[in-house]
Scaffold this motif. Sequence first.
Motif, PDB file in Angstrom:
ATOM      1  N   TYR A  58       0.862  -1.186   0.000  1.00  0.00           N
ATOM      2  CA  TYR A  58       0.000   0.000   0.000  1.00  0.00           C
ATOM      3  C   TYR A  58       0.895   1.232   0.000  1.00  0.00           C
ATOM      4  O   TYR A  58       1.691   1.419   0.913  1.00  0.00           O
ATOM      5  CB  TYR A  58      -0.926   0.005   1.227  1.00  0.00           C
ATOM      6  CG  TYR A  58      -2.041   1.017   1.091  1.00  0.00           C
ATOM      7  CD1 TYR A  58      -3.172   0.707   0.349  1.00  0.00           C
ATOM      8  CD2 TYR A  58      -1.948   2.278   1.676  1.00  0.00           C
ATOM      9  CE1 TYR A  58      -4.195   1.635   0.191  1.00  0.00           C
ATOM     10  CE2 TYR A  58      -2.963   3.203   1.527  1.00  0.00           C
ATOM     11  CZ  TYR A  58      -4.087   2.874   0.786  1.00  0.00           C
ATOM     12  OH  TYR A  58      -5.094   3.800   0.628  1.00  0.00           O
ATOM     13  N   GLN A  59       0.763   2.045  -1.048  1.00  0.00           N
ATOM     14  CA  GLN A  59       1.633   3.199  -1.168  1.00  0.00           C
ATOM     15  C   GLN A  59       0.984   4.472  -0.656  1.00  0.00           C
ATOM     16  O   GLN A  59       1.639   5.263  -0.001  1.00  0.00           O
ATOM     17  CB  GLN A  59       2.111   3.350  -2.601  1.00  0.00           C
ATOM     18  CG  GLN A  59       2.990   2.176  -2.980  1.00  0.00           C
ATOM     19  CD  GLN A  59       3.382   2.155  -4.432  1.00  0.00           C
ATOM     20  OE1 GLN A  59       2.577   2.433  -5.304  1.00  0.00           O
ATOM     21  NE2 GLN A  59       4.629   1.829  -4.683  1.00  0.00           N
ATOM     22  N   GLY A  60      -0.247   4.712  -0.945  1.00  0.00           N
ATOM     23  CA  GLY A  60      -0.919   5.898  -0.448  1.00  0.00           C
ATOM     24  C   GLY A  60      -0.224   7.183  -0.835  1.00  0.00           C
ATOM     25  O   GLY A  60      -0.109   8.101  -0.034  1.00  0.00           O
ATOM     26  N   SER A 123      -5.076  10.079  -2.068  1.00  0.00           N
ATOM     27  CA  SER A 123      -4.823   9.117  -0.997  1.00  0.00           C
ATOM     28  C   SER A 123      -4.974   9.771   0.370  1.00  0.00           C
ATOM     29  O   SER A 123      -5.246   9.086   1.357  1.00  0.00           O
ATOM     30  CB  SER A 123      -3.409   8.544  -1.120  1.00  0.00           C
ATOM     31  OG  SER A 123      -3.248   7.863  -2.330  1.00  0.00           O
ATOM     32  N   VAL A 129      -8.861   5.896   1.611  1.00  0.00           N
ATOM     33  CA  VAL A 129      -8.204   4.817   2.343  1.00  0.00           C
ATOM     34  C   VAL A 129      -9.245   3.821   2.853  1.00  0.00           C
ATOM     35  O   VAL A 129      -9.056   2.607   2.759  1.00  0.00           O
ATOM     36  CB  VAL A 129      -7.345   5.381   3.497  1.00  0.00           C
ATOM     37  CG1 VAL A 129      -6.608   4.264   4.225  1.00  0.00           C
ATOM     38  CG2 VAL A 129      -6.352   6.407   2.981  1.00  0.00           C
ATOM     39  N   HIS A 132     -10.252   1.558   0.040  1.00  0.00           N
ATOM     40  CA  HIS A 132      -9.233   0.551  -0.266  1.00  0.00           C
ATOM     41  C   HIS A 132      -9.229  -0.576   0.766  1.00  0.00           C
ATOM     42  O   HIS A 132      -9.132  -1.756   0.403  1.00  0.00           O
ATOM     43  CB  HIS A 132      -7.850   1.210  -0.337  1.00  0.00           C
ATOM     44  CG  HIS A 132      -7.723   2.183  -1.464  1.00  0.00           C
ATOM     45  ND1 HIS A 132      -6.757   3.162  -1.500  1.00  0.00           N
ATOM     46  CD2 HIS A 132      -8.457   2.355  -2.591  1.00  0.00           C
ATOM     47  CE1 HIS A 132      -6.894   3.876  -2.595  1.00  0.00           C
ATOM     48  NE2 HIS A 132      -7.921   3.403  -3.271  1.00  0.00           N
ATOM     49  N   PHE A 133      -9.351  -0.231   2.044  1.00  0.00           N
ATOM     50  CA  PHE A 133      -9.344  -1.276   3.067  1.00  0.00           C
ATOM     51  C   PHE A 133     -10.655  -2.059   3.074  1.00  0.00           C
ATOM     52  O   PHE A 133     -10.661  -3.244   3.417  1.00  0.00           O
ATOM     53  CB  PHE A 133      -8.998  -0.684   4.438  1.00  0.00           C
ATOM     54  CG  PHE A 133      -7.509  -0.590   4.634  1.00  0.00           C
ATOM     55  CD1 PHE A 133      -6.828  -1.563   5.337  1.00  0.00           C
ATOM     56  CD2 PHE A 133      -6.785   0.448   4.071  1.00  0.00           C
ATOM     57  CE1 PHE A 133      -5.449  -1.501   5.489  1.00  0.00           C
ATOM     58  CE2 PHE A 133      -5.408   0.524   4.209  1.00  0.00           C
ATOM     59  CZ  PHE A 133      -4.738  -0.454   4.925  1.00  0.00           C
ATOM     60  N   MET A 136     -10.048  -4.563   0.509  1.00  0.00           N
ATOM     61  CA  MET A 136      -9.194  -5.620   1.059  1.00  0.00           C
ATOM     62  C   MET A 136     -10.041  -6.624   1.844  1.00  0.00           C
ATOM     63  O   MET A 136      -9.892  -7.838   1.673  1.00  0.00           O
ATOM     64  CB  MET A 136      -8.115  -5.032   1.975  1.00  0.00           C
ATOM     65  CG  MET A 136      -6.964  -4.373   1.261  1.00  0.00           C
ATOM     66  SD  MET A 136      -5.757  -3.697   2.423  1.00  0.00           S
ATOM     67  CE  MET A 136      -5.297  -5.137   3.371  1.00  0.00           C
ATOM     68  N   ALA A 144      -1.678  -5.120   4.972  1.00  0.00           N
ATOM     69  CA  ALA A 144      -1.121  -4.131   4.034  1.00  0.00           C
ATOM     70  C   ALA A 144       0.257  -3.716   4.512  1.00  0.00           C
ATOM     71  O   ALA A 144       0.453  -3.397   5.688  1.00  0.00           O
ATOM     72  CB  ALA A 144      -2.020  -2.909   3.935  1.00  0.00           C
ATOM     73  N   LEU A 146       2.494  -0.863   4.351  1.00  0.00           N
ATOM     74  CA  LEU A 146       2.485   0.565   4.017  1.00  0.00           C
ATOM     75  C   LEU A 146       3.900   1.006   3.686  1.00  0.00           C
ATOM     76  O   LEU A 146       4.794   0.967   4.526  1.00  0.00           O
ATOM     77  CB  LEU A 146       1.937   1.384   5.190  1.00  0.00           C
ATOM     78  CG  LEU A 146       1.956   2.900   5.010  1.00  0.00           C
ATOM     79  CD1 LEU A 146       1.102   3.340   3.821  1.00  0.00           C
ATOM     80  CD2 LEU A 146       1.495   3.582   6.285  1.00  0.00           C
ATOM     81  N   VAL A 166      -4.140   4.974   7.473  1.00  0.00           N
ATOM     82  CA  VAL A 166      -4.096   3.526   7.238  1.00  0.00           C
ATOM     83  C   VAL A 166      -4.420   2.771   8.525  1.00  0.00           C
ATOM     84  O   VAL A 166      -5.193   1.814   8.506  1.00  0.00           O
ATOM     85  CB  VAL A 166      -2.729   3.110   6.657  1.00  0.00           C
ATOM     86  CG1 VAL A 166      -2.504   1.606   6.763  1.00  0.00           C
ATOM     87  CG2 VAL A 166      -2.632   3.567   5.206  1.00  0.00           C
ATOM     88  N   PHE A 177      -1.719  -4.007   9.385  1.00  0.00           N
ATOM     89  CA  PHE A 177      -0.790  -3.289   8.523  1.00  0.00           C
ATOM     90  C   PHE A 177       0.550  -3.203   9.222  1.00  0.00           C
ATOM     91  O   PHE A 177       0.650  -3.357  10.433  1.00  0.00           O
ATOM     92  CB  PHE A 177      -1.311  -1.895   8.152  1.00  0.00           C
ATOM     93  CG  PHE A 177      -1.005  -0.821   9.165  1.00  0.00           C
ATOM     94  CD1 PHE A 177       0.085   0.024   8.987  1.00  0.00           C
ATOM     95  CD2 PHE A 177      -1.792  -0.666  10.288  1.00  0.00           C
ATOM     96  CE1 PHE A 177       0.368   0.992   9.924  1.00  0.00           C
ATOM     97  CE2 PHE A 177      -1.517   0.307  11.216  1.00  0.00           C
ATOM     98  CZ  PHE A 177      -0.425   1.142  11.045  1.00  0.00           C
TER      99      PHE A 177
END
Length: 193
Positions: A58-60, A123, A129, A132-133, A136, A144, A146, A166, A177
């Motif tokens: 996960y880059q965010g 992001s 976020v 995205h989660f 997931m 994730a 990060l 996150v 994470f």
Amino acid sequence: MSISRRAVIASALAGTAAAGGVLGSQQAGAASAPRSRAAAAPAASPPGDVVGKISVGYQGWFAAKGDGSPIDRWWHWSQDSGQPPSLTNNTIKSWPDMREYTRSFPTAYPNLNNGQPAALFSSHDQQTVDTHFKWMRENNCDTAALQRFNPVGGEGPMRDAMAVKVRRSAEANGRKFYIMYDVTDWRAMLSEI
């Protein structure tokens, strides 16, 4: 005959613990106070935690002008991050499906083929976020990683903000994470980390 990743890790940890016990015994003979063998062995992540789970990176790292982020630029969306992405100012590899985002940021692209404005996510927006989660959770991704770069450089404040977001989303969605550092070109990493 195949061997599981868990068996390899357990074997490596057992070797580390045994070596720690030998070293601990040798050091205990030389020192006045004996060392605890438990302190010498590193703790492994127990089965069911992150070992044997599906992890994703996960880059965010996408930001948009006006998103309230410490960067406040079109970070990773355009070559000139001070200007919105456009046909002549872009770094976009593929256009994201924006249907599940409640907040988006207009670009300088013409409208999409469906007539909707060409807008992108940031992001830094908590709902991004959270989305995205949620994905997931819905797709059985457990953990994730990060990605962080040099936290004392220009990206530090954005990375710090993303870690908070996150964590909030991971906890709300029952995901784990952890922080993964990319130390590329971080010359003072040893003293700064």
